[in-house]
Every structure is written in C-alpha cells, then in structure tokens.
Design an enzyme around this catalytic site. Structure first.
Site, PDB file in Angstrom:
ATOM      1  N   ASN A  39       5.274   7.877  -8.330  1.00  0.00           N
ATOM      2  CA  ASN A  39       4.455   7.438  -7.192  1.00  0.00           C
ATOM      3  C   ASN A  39       5.357   6.618  -6.282  1.00  0.00           C
ATOM      4  O   ASN A  39       5.694   5.476  -6.600  1.00  0.00           O
ATOM      5  CB  ASN A  39       3.273   6.601  -7.700  1.00  0.00           C
ATOM      6  CG  ASN A  39       2.463   6.007  -6.560  1.00  0.00           C
ATOM      7  OD1 ASN A  39       2.682   6.330  -5.388  1.00  0.00           O
ATOM      8  ND2 ASN A  39       1.527   5.124  -6.882  1.00  0.00           N
ATOM      9  N   TRP A  40       5.740   7.220  -5.170  1.00  0.00           N
ATOM     10  CA  TRP A  40       6.690   6.538  -4.284  1.00  0.00           C
ATOM     11  C   TRP A  40       6.042   5.458  -3.428  1.00  0.00           C
ATOM     12  O   TRP A  40       6.740   4.734  -2.724  1.00  0.00           O
ATOM     13  CB  TRP A  40       7.378   7.571  -3.379  1.00  0.00           C
ATOM     14  CG  TRP A  40       8.383   8.430  -4.103  1.00  0.00           C
ATOM     15  CD1 TRP A  40       8.834   8.265  -5.382  1.00  0.00           C
ATOM     16  CD2 TRP A  40       9.072   9.576  -3.576  1.00  0.00           C
ATOM     17  NE1 TRP A  40       9.762   9.233  -5.680  1.00  0.00           N
ATOM     18  CE2 TRP A  40       9.933  10.048  -4.599  1.00  0.00           C
ATOM     19  CE3 TRP A  40       9.057  10.233  -2.354  1.00  0.00           C
ATOM     20  CZ2 TRP A  40      10.756  11.162  -4.414  1.00  0.00           C
ATOM     21  CZ3 TRP A  40       9.883  11.341  -2.182  1.00  0.00           C
ATOM     22  CH2 TRP A  40      10.722  11.793  -3.197  1.00  0.00           C
ATOM     23  N   LYS A  41       4.726   5.383  -3.429  1.00  0.00           N
ATOM     24  CA  LYS A  41       4.027   4.376  -2.618  1.00  0.00           C
ATOM     25  C   LYS A  41       4.543   4.454  -1.168  1.00  0.00           C
ATOM     26  O   LYS A  41       4.831   5.542  -0.696  1.00  0.00           O
ATOM     27  CB  LYS A  41       4.180   2.995  -3.259  1.00  0.00           C
ATOM     28  CG  LYS A  41       3.790   3.025  -4.748  1.00  0.00           C
ATOM     29  CD  LYS A  41       3.672   1.684  -5.387  1.00  0.00           C
ATOM     30  CE  LYS A  41       3.273   1.850  -6.848  1.00  0.00           C
ATOM     31  NZ  LYS A  41       3.056   0.596  -7.540  1.00  0.00           N
ATOM     32  N   SER A  50       5.509  -0.761 -14.523  1.00  0.00           N
ATOM     33  CA  SER A  50       6.877  -1.143 -14.886  1.00  0.00           C
ATOM     34  C   SER A  50       7.495  -0.252 -15.959  1.00  0.00           C
ATOM     35  O   SER A  50       8.266  -0.714 -16.792  1.00  0.00           O
ATOM     36  CB  SER A  50       6.941  -2.621 -15.298  1.00  0.00           C
ATOM     37  OG  SER A  50       6.535  -3.444 -14.222  1.00  0.00           O
ATOM     38  N   GLY A  90       6.312   3.871 -10.637  1.00  0.00           N
ATOM     39  CA  GLY A  90       6.497   3.403  -9.263  1.00  0.00           C
ATOM     40  C   GLY A  90       7.967   3.151  -8.992  1.00  0.00           C
ATOM     41  O   GLY A  90       8.740   4.061  -8.703  1.00  0.00           O
ATOM     42  N   GLY A  91       8.381   1.894  -9.112  1.00  0.00           N
ATOM     43  CA  GLY A  91       9.738   1.478  -8.749  1.00  0.00           C
ATOM     44  C   GLY A  91      10.844   2.356  -9.321  1.00  0.00           C
ATOM     45  O   GLY A  91      11.774   2.738  -8.596  1.00  0.00           O
ATOM     46  N   GLU A 119      -3.804  -0.379  -6.037  1.00  0.00           N
ATOM     47  CA  GLU A 119      -3.401  -0.896  -4.724  1.00  0.00           C
ATOM     48  C   GLU A 119      -4.392  -0.458  -3.649  1.00  0.00           C
ATOM     49  O   GLU A 119      -4.607  -1.165  -2.666  1.00  0.00           O
ATOM     50  CB  GLU A 119      -1.959  -0.449  -4.421  1.00  0.00           C
ATOM     51  CG  GLU A 119      -0.968  -1.277  -5.246  1.00  0.00           C
ATOM     52  CD  GLU A 119       0.340  -0.593  -5.563  1.00  0.00           C
ATOM     53  OE1 GLU A 119       0.649   0.446  -4.964  1.00  0.00           O
ATOM     54  OE2 GLU A 119       1.055  -1.103  -6.448  1.00  0.00           O
ATOM     55  N   GLY A 169       4.653  -3.298 -10.890  1.00  0.00           N
ATOM     56  CA  GLY A 169       5.644  -3.926 -10.012  1.00  0.00           C
ATOM     57  C   GLY A 169       6.073  -5.311 -10.455  1.00  0.00           C
ATOM     58  O   GLY A 169       6.731  -6.026  -9.712  1.00  0.00           O
ATOM     59  N   GLU A 177      -3.369   2.011 -15.655  1.00  0.00           N
ATOM     60  CA  GLU A 177      -2.377   1.177 -14.983  1.00  0.00           C
ATOM     61  C   GLU A 177      -2.873  -0.266 -14.969  1.00  0.00           C
ATOM     62  O   GLU A 177      -3.615  -0.663 -14.053  1.00  0.00           O
ATOM     63  CB  GLU A 177      -2.157   1.666 -13.551  1.00  0.00           C
ATOM     64  CG  GLU A 177      -1.579   3.062 -13.462  1.00  0.00           C
ATOM     65  CD  GLU A 177      -0.727   3.234 -12.211  1.00  0.00           C
ATOM     66  OE1 GLU A 177       0.433   3.642 -12.362  1.00  0.00           O
ATOM     67  OE2 GLU A 177      -1.201   2.930 -11.105  1.00  0.00           O
ATOM     68  N   HIS A 235      -6.073   4.333  -7.169  1.00  0.00           N
ATOM     69  CA  HIS A 235      -4.947   3.472  -7.546  1.00  0.00           C
ATOM     70  C   HIS A 235      -5.338   2.016  -7.265  1.00  0.00           C
ATOM     71  O   HIS A 235      -6.004   1.731  -6.260  1.00  0.00           O
ATOM     72  CB  HIS A 235      -3.693   3.860  -6.754  1.00  0.00           C
ATOM     73  CG  HIS A 235      -2.469   3.190  -7.288  1.00  0.00           C
ATOM     74  ND1 HIS A 235      -2.181   1.870  -7.026  1.00  0.00           N
ATOM     75  CD2 HIS A 235      -1.478   3.643  -8.107  1.00  0.00           C
ATOM     76  CE1 HIS A 235      -1.055   1.542  -7.657  1.00  0.00           C
ATOM     77  NE2 HIS A 235      -0.611   2.607  -8.317  1.00  0.00           N
TER      78      HIS A 235
HETATM   79  P1  13P Z   1       5.679   0.269 -11.034  1.00  0.00           P
HETATM   80  O1  13P Z   1       6.277   1.326 -11.933  1.00  0.00           O
HETATM   81  O2  13P Z   1       6.549  -0.070  -9.871  1.00  0.00           O
HETATM   82  O3  13P Z   1       5.198  -0.900 -11.815  1.00  0.00           O
HETATM   83  O4  13P Z   1       4.363   0.953 -10.385  1.00  0.00           O
HETATM   84  C1  13P Z   1       3.450   1.568 -11.203  1.00  0.00           C
HETATM   85  C2  13P Z   1       2.435   2.252 -10.355  1.00  0.00           C
HETATM   86  O5  13P Z   1       1.654   1.614  -9.686  1.00  0.00           O
HETATM   87  C3  13P Z   1       2.450   3.722 -10.337  1.00  0.00           C
HETATM   88  O6  13P Z   1       1.326   4.223  -9.711  1.00  0.00           O
END
Ligand code: 13P
Length: 263
Positions: free
Chosen positions: A11-13, A224, A245-246, A101, A184, A178, A99
């Site tokens: 997930n590149w956000k 993470s 994510g990251g 966020e 993050g 999640e 999600h």
């Molecule tokens: P991180 O891997 O950066 O913690 O993000 C997880 C996430 O929200 C994937 O959708």
C-alpha cells in the site's frame, strides 16, 4: 492444510511519483510472467493517478494492481472522487475498503465502508476490507469487541461478501487486520498478537458465514511489517499475507519480502 494463497500487498499510500512507480514496476516485471511454485501473490495499491499506467506496465505479469479507496456511487457529481467502475476500467482488480487512515482522516463510518464494499463488489472489484483497534482500545482490552463490531457491521450490510472461492477457484474478498498502533510506528505486532487477532477474526467469519467460508478467506496483517519480521508473521497459522506500507515503497525491501515469504 489450508489452500489459502500467501499474499504480499504493497500500500503506497500518498507516496511516489509516476517515474518512481514505473521504475518499481520494472523491478517487479523481473519476477517473470509466471510466478514460481510457492511464490506469494503480489498486489500493489498505488495512488489513483498511477493505477492505469501501472496496470498497463504489469499486464503480462501476475502482479495485481488495486485502488486505495473508492466512492460508493458509480458516477455523478462528486468532485475529486473515483468510482469502482472507473477504477476497474483503469485496470484495478482490488480495492482497499476502510483503511484506518480513511476511517480517521475522513471520518469514514462502518456504514460508509460497507457501502464502498458493496460498490466494489457490484463492479467486479475485489474488496480488501481493513479492520483494527487503536492503542487506547487495546489498552482498554477492547480489541476483540472493536474487531467484532467492525466485522459484524460489514457482514451485516454486505450480503455479497462470501468467502467461498469463486467458481473459477479464485478469491472473492480478503480481510486485513491492521492495528492502528502498529501502522507507521515501527511497533509491529508480535507474531503471537497477530495470530490471536487473526484467529479471533476467523472465528467471527465462521460464526456468520460458516466454517468453509472462514477457511477460504485470506487474512492479511498490516502494521510495520518489514523484511526482518515478515517470516515470523507469515509463519502464523492464520496470517495469510501482509499489507505493507513503508517497507513497500522501496523495491529492494519489497522484493526481499516477496522472496522471504515464498514457500
Ligand atoms: P506500515 O507498513 O507503514 O506500518 O503501513 C501499514 C499499512 O497501513 C498498510 O495498509
């Protein structure tokens, strides 16, 4: 022995530019047209402007491209929004729904998340529904009640959700756990915490949709996840994949995770 695939989803956000996305896709193309036996199923969730070009670039690979969000209606006066049909026509095959966020930044309610899931299903996009508790909720020992509420609100409003394999044996949806406190932050859930939550979620699905449905549903962990912890997470009985994510922003670490999580 379960027949659920291992899924590694990036997930590149709101990250990367067009050139970065394109260079990344070139790296993934090196995986070859046919994933090796035991290789994980790979998905990318780029920002909406890059869905079309990434889908084109990855057309002859087995890497799937999905959307990070969608509007619940199919068209209309909704400036800035994108519908499931538009995403599908741009090449997306999956869509993240709910999600944390989106739930927090945009006040998305369980009802709205369910409407998005229904819109995705109606257009033939496969929903990956995200659930998870905040730190306050975990500290108040409310994790299971929060997860139960999020899952039951969704299942109650989304009659089209079934975890039975599709007629062609493919997936019909997926669920991602999640924990908000792990996203993050570098505070990855321990494999035991992830397994406990996933086991609970699978029980919830079984109680509503039946044992067969629960057995077929892929459950992904997100928060993470990175090369150094992916193998211990994926080794858990009910952790079928990772939503990353990251660590998915760098092709070297994402490819490393794909390799480490293959069987
Ligand atoms: P991180 O891997 O950066 O913690 O993000 C997880 C996430 O929200 C994937 O959708």
């Amino acid at each position: 022995m379960n027949s659920r695939p291992t899924i590694l989803a990036g997930n590149w956000k709101m990250n990367l530019r067009r050139a970065d996305a394109s260079a990344f896709a070139d790296q993934l193309r090196a995986l070859g047209p046919k994933a090796a036996q035991g290789a994980p199923m790979v998905m990318l969730f780029p920002s909406a402007p890059f869905i079309s070009s990434l889908s084109d670039q990855l057309r002859h690979t087995e890497v799937l491209v999905g959307a990070q969000d969608l509007h619940p209606e199919s068209s209309g006066a909704h400036t800035g929004d994108v519908s499931a049909e538009q995403l599908k026509s741009a090449g997306a095959t999956w869509a993240l729904c709910g999600h944390s966020e989106r739930r927090h930044d945009h006040n998305e309610s369980c009802e709205l998340v369910a409407a998005k899931v229904n819109a995705a299903l109606a257009s033939g996009l496969l929903p990956m529904v995200c659930v998870g508790e905040t730190l306050e909720q975990r500290e108040a020992e409310a994790t299971e009640s929060v997860l139960a509420e999020q899952v039951s609100a969704m299942l109650g409003a989304c009659a089209g959700l079934s975890a039975e394999p599709a007629a062609d044996g493919g997936l019909t949806w997926a669920l991602a756990y999640e924990p908000v406190w792990a996203i993050g932050t570098g505070l990855t859930a321990t494999p035991e915490i992830a397994q406990q939550a996933h086991g609970f979620l699978r029980q919830q699905i079984a109680a509503t949709l039946g044992e067969g449905a629960a057995r077929a549903l892929p459950l992904l962990y997100g928060g993470s996840a990175k090369p150094s912890n992916c193998e211990s997470l994926i080794a858990q009985a009910d952790v079928d994949g990772l939503l990353i994510g990251g660590a998915s922003l760098d092709s070297v670490s994402f490819l490393d995770m794909i390799r480490r999580c293959g069987s």
